[in-house]
Design a protein around this motif. Structure first.
Motif, short mmCIF file in Angstrom:
data_model
loop_
_atom_site.label_atom_id
_atom_site.label_comp_id
_atom_site.label_asym_id
_atom_site.label_seq_id
_atom_site.Cartn_x
_atom_site.Cartn_y
_atom_site.Cartn_z
N UNK A 107 0.84 -1.19 0.00
CA UNK A 107 0.00 0.00 0.00
C UNK A 107 0.88 1.25 0.00
N UNK A 108 0.27 2.37 -0.35
CA UNK A 108 0.96 3.64 -0.23
C UNK A 108 -0.04 4.71 0.16
N UNK A 109 0.46 5.75 0.81
CA UNK A 109 -0.39 6.84 1.25
C UNK A 109 -0.85 7.65 0.05
N UNK A 110 -2.11 8.08 0.07
CA UNK A 110 -2.62 8.97 -0.97
C UNK A 110 -2.07 10.38 -0.77
N UNK A 111 -1.70 10.71 0.46
CA UNK A 111 -1.16 12.03 0.77
C UNK A 111 0.22 12.21 0.15
N UNK A 112 0.57 13.44 -0.14
CA UNK A 112 1.91 13.78 -0.60
C UNK A 112 2.92 13.40 0.49
N UNK A 113 4.07 12.91 0.11
CA UNK A 113 5.08 12.50 1.09
C UNK A 113 5.62 13.66 1.91
N UNK A 114 5.39 14.89 1.46
CA UNK A 114 5.80 16.07 2.23
C UNK A 114 4.74 16.49 3.24
N UNK A 117 2.79 17.07 6.45
CA UNK A 117 3.22 17.12 7.85
C UNK A 117 2.36 16.18 8.68
N UNK A 118 3.01 15.43 9.54
CA UNK A 118 2.31 14.52 10.45
C UNK A 118 2.81 14.79 11.87
N UNK A 119 2.06 14.32 12.84
CA UNK A 119 2.43 14.48 14.25
C UNK A 119 2.99 13.17 14.76
N UNK A 120 4.08 13.25 15.47
CA UNK A 120 4.65 12.08 16.13
C UNK A 120 5.24 12.54 17.46
N UNK A 121 6.02 11.71 18.09
CA UNK A 121 6.63 12.08 19.37
C UNK A 121 8.15 12.11 19.25
N UNK A 122 8.77 12.79 20.16
CA UNK A 122 10.23 12.84 20.18
C UNK A 122 10.81 11.44 20.41
N UNK A 123 10.07 10.57 21.07
CA UNK A 123 10.54 9.21 21.35
C UNK A 123 10.63 8.38 20.08
N UNK A 176 5.76 16.33 21.52
CA UNK A 176 5.31 16.09 20.15
C UNK A 176 6.21 16.79 19.14
N UNK A 177 6.29 16.19 17.96
CA UNK A 177 7.09 16.74 16.87
C UNK A 177 6.27 16.68 15.59
N UNK A 178 6.56 17.58 14.67
CA UNK A 178 5.94 17.57 13.34
C UNK A 178 7.04 17.23 12.35
N UNK A 179 6.81 16.16 11.60
CA UNK A 179 7.75 15.74 10.56
C UNK A 179 6.94 15.39 9.32
N UNK A 180 7.60 14.97 8.27
CA UNK A 180 6.88 14.63 7.03
C UNK A 180 6.47 13.16 7.04
N UNK A 181 5.50 12.88 6.23
CA UNK A 181 5.06 11.50 6.02
C UNK A 181 6.22 10.65 5.53
N UNK A 182 7.03 11.21 4.65
CA UNK A 182 8.19 10.49 4.14
C UNK A 182 9.15 10.10 5.27
N UNK A 183 9.34 10.99 6.23
CA UNK A 183 10.24 10.70 7.35
C UNK A 183 9.70 9.59 8.25
N UNK A 184 8.38 9.58 8.48
CA UNK A 184 7.82 8.54 9.34
C UNK A 184 7.92 7.18 8.65
N UNK A 185 7.77 7.15 7.33
CA UNK A 185 7.92 5.89 6.58
C UNK A 185 9.37 5.42 6.66
#
Length: 93
Positions: free
Chosen positions: A2-9, A11-17, A50-59
């Motif tokens: 599968x792949x995300x329909x969203x652009x890889x850039x 922004x998503x929310x994650x944690x510093x951990x 919390x941190x904001x990074x890109x979808x590409x980074x979380x992948x």
């Protein structure tokens, strides 16, 4: 795969951990505005955790999130450990 329909850039929310690779991604939530949150086992987090990074980074941190790329709005996915399958919950459930 599968792949995300969203652009890889996107922004998503994650944690510093997760960003520091101290915790695995065990929880994913897809908000009704299209945004995403990827979290670990930590509870009672503060705003500064919390941190904001890109979808590409979380992948890049954990490509297994691609397995839940089609999660509907207001849907959540969780797993007990990284090597466990994702369990999907949606509002219709």
């Amino acid at each position: 795969m599968k792949k995300f329909e969203d652009d890889l850039n996107t922004a998503i929310i994650t944690t510093k951990y997760i960003l520091d690779r101290q915790s695995p991604i065990l929880f994913v939530f897809h908000y009704d505005d299209g945004s995403w949150q990827f979290s670990g086992p930590e509870e009672d987090l503060e705003d500064e955790d919390y941190r904001v990074i890109s979808l590409e980074e979380i992948i890049a941190i954990d490509a297994s999130v691609l397995e839940v790329a089609d999660l509907p709005y207001e849907g959540e996915a969780y797993r007990e450990q990284v090597d466990f399958p994702w369990i999907i919950n949606t509002e219709e459930d």
